[in-house]
Write a protein that holds these residues in place. Structure first.
Motif, PDB file in Angstrom:
ATOM      1  N   UNK A 166     -18.265 -29.419  15.216  1.00 41.03           N
ATOM      2  CA  UNK A 166     -18.859 -30.469  13.864  1.00 41.03           C
ATOM      3  C   UNK A 166     -17.547 -30.673  13.537  1.00 41.03           C
ATOM      4  N   UNK A 167     -16.718 -29.886  12.922  1.00 42.22           N
ATOM      5  CA  UNK A 167     -15.240 -29.807  13.065  1.00 42.22           C
ATOM      6  C   UNK A 167     -14.891 -30.378  12.897  1.00 42.22           C
ATOM      7  N   UNK A 168     -15.128 -29.780  14.844  1.00 41.51           N
ATOM      8  CA  UNK A 168     -13.397 -30.659  15.802  1.00 41.51           C
ATOM      9  C   UNK A 168     -14.221 -31.729  15.304  1.00 41.51           C
ATOM     10  N   UNK A 204      -2.337 -22.001  20.751  1.00 43.40           N
ATOM     11  CA  UNK A 204      -1.623 -21.680  21.504  1.00 43.40           C
ATOM     12  C   UNK A 204      -2.033 -20.526  22.800  1.00 43.40           C
ATOM     13  N   UNK A 205      -3.703 -20.983  23.277  1.00 41.55           N
ATOM     14  CA  UNK A 205      -3.515 -20.017  24.410  1.00 41.55           C
ATOM     15  C   UNK A 205      -4.434 -20.923  25.302  1.00 41.55           C
ATOM     16  N   UNK A 206      -5.042 -20.365  26.268  1.00 42.09           N
ATOM     17  CA  UNK A 206      -5.589 -21.441  27.144  1.00 42.09           C
ATOM     18  C   UNK A 206      -7.212 -22.206  26.814  1.00 42.09           C
ATOM     19  N   UNK A 207      -7.508 -23.177  27.186  1.00 39.24           N
ATOM     20  CA  UNK A 207      -8.578 -23.930  27.280  1.00 39.24           C
ATOM     21  C   UNK A 207      -9.598 -23.344  27.537  1.00 39.24           C
ATOM     22  N   UNK A 241      -7.267 -29.847  22.518  1.00 33.92           N
ATOM     23  CA  UNK A 241      -6.452 -29.912  21.225  1.00 33.92           C
ATOM     24  C   UNK A 241      -6.795 -28.039  20.248  1.00 33.92           C
ATOM     25  N   UNK A 242      -7.318 -27.715  20.195  1.00 32.03           N
ATOM     26  CA  UNK A 242      -7.629 -26.311  19.885  1.00 32.03           C
ATOM     27  C   UNK A 242      -6.873 -25.592  20.432  1.00 32.03           C
ATOM     28  N   UNK A 270      -6.922 -22.561  13.025  1.00 31.68           N
ATOM     29  CA  UNK A 270      -6.290 -23.636  13.949  1.00 31.68           C
ATOM     30  C   UNK A 270      -7.244 -24.408  13.174  1.00 31.68           C
ATOM     31  N   UNK A 271      -8.276 -24.626  12.869  1.00 30.54           N
ATOM     32  CA  UNK A 271      -9.010 -25.856  12.191  1.00 30.54           C
ATOM     33  C   UNK A 271      -9.579 -25.970  10.908  1.00 30.54           C
TER      34      UNK A 271
END
Length: 67
Positions: free
Chosen positions: A10-12, A27-30, A21-22, A53-54
């Motif tokens: 929901x926040x995203x 700085x990590x892999x999807x 994007x998150x 990040x959020x």
């Protein structure tokens, strides 16, 4: 720690943010995002990084059972 994936998504959605994007903000892999969403548990440090990040307080992404 148990995360509430629905709350995170929901926040995203409010921020028009994709998993990619998150991941980039963290700085990590999807792939890591997908694993966390399936398992619904992360280390406390990771929960903090997701919240950062959020741009929310970590309590906003935790499952209610953590309180």
């Amino acid at each position: 720690m148990e995360i509430d994936v629905k709350k995170i998504k929901i926040i995203m959605a409010r921020r028009k943010m994709s998993n990619k994007a998150l991941a980039e903000r963290m700085g990590i892999s999807q792939q890591n995002i997908g694993v966390w969403f399936r398992k619904k548990t992360v280390l406390p440090e990771t929960a903090g990084k997701i919240a950062e990040a959020l741009e929310v307080d970590v309590t906003e992404i935790l499952a209610d059972s953590n309180f």
